[in-house]
Design an enzyme around this catalytic site. Structure first.
Site, PDB file in Angstrom:
ATOM      1  N   GLU A  40       3.778  13.441  31.941  1.00 17.98           N
ATOM      2  CA  GLU A  40       2.914  14.289  32.753  1.00 17.98           C
ATOM      3  C   GLU A  40       1.692  14.699  31.921  1.00 17.98           C
ATOM      4  O   GLU A  40       1.808  14.957  30.726  1.00 17.98           O
ATOM      5  CB  GLU A  40       3.687  15.536  33.190  1.00 17.98           C
ATOM      6  N   LYS A 113       3.213  15.623  42.922  1.00 22.80           N
ATOM      7  CA  LYS A 113       4.230  16.609  42.537  1.00 22.80           C
ATOM      8  C   LYS A 113       4.439  17.634  43.653  1.00 22.80           C
ATOM      9  O   LYS A 113       3.492  18.276  44.117  1.00 22.80           O
ATOM     10  CB  LYS A 113       3.789  17.309  41.251  1.00 22.80           C
ATOM     11  N   CYS A 153       8.443  16.552  36.324  1.00 25.30           N
ATOM     12  CA  CYS A 153       8.694  17.793  35.586  1.00 25.30           C
ATOM     13  C   CYS A 153       9.521  18.815  36.368  1.00 25.30           C
ATOM     14  O   CYS A 153      10.727  18.689  36.480  1.00 25.30           O
ATOM     15  CB  CYS A 153       7.348  18.372  35.118  1.00 25.30           C
TER      16      CYS A 153
END
Length: 265
Positions: A40, A113, A153
């Protein structure tokens, strides 16, 4: 297929980060990887959250995407391009997007995301919602016969996303976990996602002290469908590799057919 997780300690200089990313991808290719994944924010760990707004690219254009496409084509790799800022509907927000490139250099998948990180323990404070616009669609793609589910993440804390990828061979989790949360939960959550979904997990991470003062946990790793950590790099720049073994996948799923035993959801 050999798969490679690339760990970085990215800074505010995009050009330097792209050079470092290319170097790691070349290393992965030299070691025989067929698929490599970047972390990321591989292209930028800025001094402030708003730096992402300035450097955001339109989908399909820009130097960050050009580097990924060129590297995939020249190195013959499937590349999971960590995340980069992609322009959103409003100039006040960007999407934190994973773009996937085939060995032909074509962008074949995009994942934005979904879950945005916020944390405040009195010493550290983060709120991605200040500049990020959340995605809403899970994304999977086929990498030469390997089914891959994408996430980023903080998504790692939401198992319902991964359950939607049931049947995939590999889950990708590019990340920039903080040192505090990573030390407590990173490996635990990654291994849980591998075990409960009976698949491999590749988790390329940021790992070290960044120019903006932030410290990330690192520990990029590859995990097998039994939850065994096959390779890990605690801190610093580098590549960790492992074999995605289709026979191992089949063995685990045959011996303990947990996904077939589901009764809820």
């Amino acid at each position: 297929m050999k798969i490679a997780a690339c760990q970085m300690v990215s800074g505010p200089d995009v050009a330097a980060n792209l050079v470092a990313a290319r170097r790691l991808l070349e290393d992965a290719a030299r070691q025989g990887a067929g698929l490599a994944a970047l972390p990321e924010y591989f292209c930028l760990m800025g001094q402030r959250d708003s730096d992402k707004l300035v450097l955001a690219e339109a989908e399909g254009a820009g130097p960050i995407q050009a580097m990924l496409a060129t590297a995939a084509r020249e190195l013959g790799l499937w590349i999971i391009g960590g995340t980069l800022p992609i322009k959103a509907a409003t100039s006040e927000r960007v999407r934190n997007s994973t773009l996937v490139f085939s060995p032909a250099g074509e962008c074949v998948a995009r994942y934005d995301k979904i879950h945005l990180f916020a944390f405040d323990n009195g010493r550290e404070s983060y709120d991605e919602g200040r500049v990020l616009e959340a995605g809403s669609q899970p994304t999977r793609f086929d990498a030469g016969g390997v089914g891959v589910g994408l996430s980023v993440c903080y998504d790692l804390r939401f198992p319902e996303l991964y359950r939607g990828y049931a049947g995939c061979d590999l889950l990708a989790v590019p990340a920039a976990f903080t040192y505090t949360t990573g030390q407590a939960h990173w490996e635990l959550l990654l291994r849980a996602r591998a075990v409960e979904n009976q698949c491999y997990v590749i988790a390329p991470a940021q790992g070290g002290q960044h120019a903006n003062g932030r410290r990330t946990w690192g520990h990029s790793m590859v995990i097998d469908p039994w939850g065994q950590v096959l390779a890990v790099l605690p801190e610093g720049e580098g590549v960790v590799m492992a074999e995605l073994d289709r026979a191992r996948l089949a063995q685990v799923r045959q011996q303990l057919p947990a996904l077939a035993h589901r009764r809820l959801g």
